[in-house]
Write a protein that holds these residues in place. Structure first.
Motif, PDB file in Angstrom:
ATOM      1  N   ARG A  85      -6.656  -2.213  -2.117  1.00 21.63           N
ATOM      2  CA  ARG A  85      -5.871  -3.347  -2.749  1.00 21.63           C
ATOM      3  C   ARG A  85      -5.076  -4.238  -1.685  1.00 21.63           C
ATOM      4  O   ARG A  85      -5.379  -5.585  -1.696  1.00 21.63           O
ATOM      5  CB  ARG A  85      -4.871  -3.021  -3.760  1.00 21.63           C
ATOM      6  N   ALA A  86      -4.633  -3.705  -0.764  1.00 23.83           N
ATOM      7  CA  ALA A  86      -3.768  -4.439   0.399  1.00 23.83           C
ATOM      8  C   ALA A  86      -4.940  -4.938   1.442  1.00 23.83           C
ATOM      9  O   ALA A  86      -4.710  -6.011   1.782  1.00 23.83           O
ATOM     10  CB  ALA A  86      -3.208  -3.345   1.116  1.00 23.83           C
TER      11      ALA A  86
ATOM     12  N   GLN B 251       1.987  -2.146  -1.016  1.00 21.66           N
ATOM     13  CA  GLN B 251       0.605  -1.398  -1.220  1.00 21.66           C
ATOM     14  C   GLN B 251       0.292  -0.629  -0.395  1.00 21.66           C
ATOM     15  O   GLN B 251      -0.262   0.630  -0.361  1.00 21.66           O
ATOM     16  CB  GLN B 251      -0.529  -2.496  -1.650  1.00 21.66           C
TER      17      GLN B 251
ATOM     18  N   GLY C 209       1.730  -6.670  -6.496  1.00 22.82           N
ATOM     19  CA  GLY C 209       0.628  -7.410  -5.586  1.00 22.82           C
ATOM     20  C   GLY C 209       1.002  -7.523  -4.374  1.00 22.82           C
ATOM     21  O   GLY C 209       0.378  -8.157  -3.418  1.00 22.82           O
ATOM     22  N   ASP C 210       2.055  -7.093  -3.899  1.00 23.65           N
ATOM     23  CA  ASP C 210       2.932  -7.143  -2.672  1.00 23.65           C
ATOM     24  C   ASP C 210       1.806  -6.062  -1.688  1.00 23.65           C
ATOM     25  O   ASP C 210       1.708  -5.122  -1.808  1.00 23.65           O
ATOM     26  CB  ASP C 210       4.275  -6.864  -2.501  1.00 23.65           C
ATOM     27  N   SER C 211       0.972  -6.762  -0.691  1.00 28.11           N
ATOM     28  CA  SER C 211       0.260  -6.094   0.136  1.00 28.11           C
ATOM     29  C   SER C 211       0.989  -4.845   1.014  1.00 28.11           C
ATOM     30  O   SER C 211       0.497  -4.173   1.376  1.00 28.11           O
ATOM     31  CB  SER C 211      -0.580  -7.082   1.044  1.00 28.11           C
TER      32      SER C 211
ATOM     33  N   GLN D 244      -6.509  -2.154   6.415  1.00 24.38           N
ATOM     34  CA  GLN D 244      -7.944  -2.358   6.936  1.00 24.38           C
ATOM     35  C   GLN D 244      -8.175  -1.080   8.076  1.00 24.38           C
ATOM     36  O   GLN D 244      -9.255  -0.402   7.852  1.00 24.38           O
ATOM     37  CB  GLN D 244      -8.261  -3.676   7.661  1.00 24.38           C
TER      38      GLN D 244
ATOM     39  N   ARG E 100      -7.841  -6.158   0.773  1.00 23.14           N
ATOM     40  CA  ARG E 100      -8.423  -7.347   0.093  1.00 23.14           C
ATOM     41  C   ARG E 100      -7.556  -8.387   0.345  1.00 23.14           C
ATOM     42  O   ARG E 100      -7.972  -9.561   0.164  1.00 23.14           O
ATOM     43  CB  ARG E 100      -8.813  -6.987  -1.325  1.00 23.14           C
ATOM     44  N   GLN E 101      -6.413  -8.137   0.483  1.00 21.03           N
ATOM     45  CA  GLN E 101      -5.501  -9.376   0.756  1.00 21.03           C
ATOM     46  C   GLN E 101      -5.369  -9.531   2.398  1.00 21.03           C
ATOM     47  O   GLN E 101      -4.272 -10.145   2.654  1.00 21.03           O
ATOM     48  CB  GLN E 101      -3.802  -9.083   0.320  1.00 21.03           C
ATOM     49  N   LYS E 102      -6.346  -8.775   3.159  1.00 17.45           N
ATOM     50  CA  LYS E 102      -6.101  -9.204   4.461  1.00 17.45           C
ATOM     51  C   LYS E 102      -5.294  -8.532   5.178  1.00 17.45           C
ATOM     52  O   LYS E 102      -4.773  -8.861   6.528  1.00 17.45           O
ATOM     53  CB  LYS E 102      -6.190 -10.458   5.021  1.00 17.45           C
ATOM     54  N   HIS E 103      -4.588  -7.333   4.780  1.00 20.85           N
ATOM     55  CA  HIS E 103      -3.680  -6.569   5.344  1.00 20.85           C
ATOM     56  C   HIS E 103      -4.193  -5.730   6.374  1.00 20.85           C
ATOM     57  O   HIS E 103      -5.183  -4.916   6.067  1.00 20.85           O
ATOM     58  CB  HIS E 103      -2.838  -5.529   4.336  1.00 20.85           C
TER      59      HIS E 103
END
Length: 75
Positions: free
Chosen positions: A47-48, A21, A16-18, A57, A50-53
């Motif tokens: 996946r990344a 990912q 789960g590390d953005s 984006q 969605r974690q605001k990376h």
């Protein structure tokens, strides 16, 4: 990409590390390795993102890629 780096990123990405990912996605992108797959890169960028990376984006936007769940991952 060095195989040892990919293995490290893969393990952290699945945890789960953005950042991992994002880096793992990049290892699939743009013909930079024998692992080229824009589809696989998009999966990990999503996946990344969605974690605001921010990098993920930007990569999605650059490649005009969308996430399969129809949610916009780009803010």
């Amino acid at each position: 990409y060095i195989e040892a780096e990919r293995a490290k990123w893969k393990e952290a990405a699945y945890s789960g590390d953005s950042e991992a990912q994002f880096r793992f996605a990049n290892s699939f992108c743009c013909g930079q390795s024998a692992y080229f797959s824009l589809e696989e890169a998009t999966t990990w960028w999503c996946r990344a993102a969605r974690q605001k990376h921010k990098g993920a984006q930007a990569a999605l936007k650059k490649h005009q890629a969308t996430c399969s769940d129809q949610q916009s991952a780009i803010s």
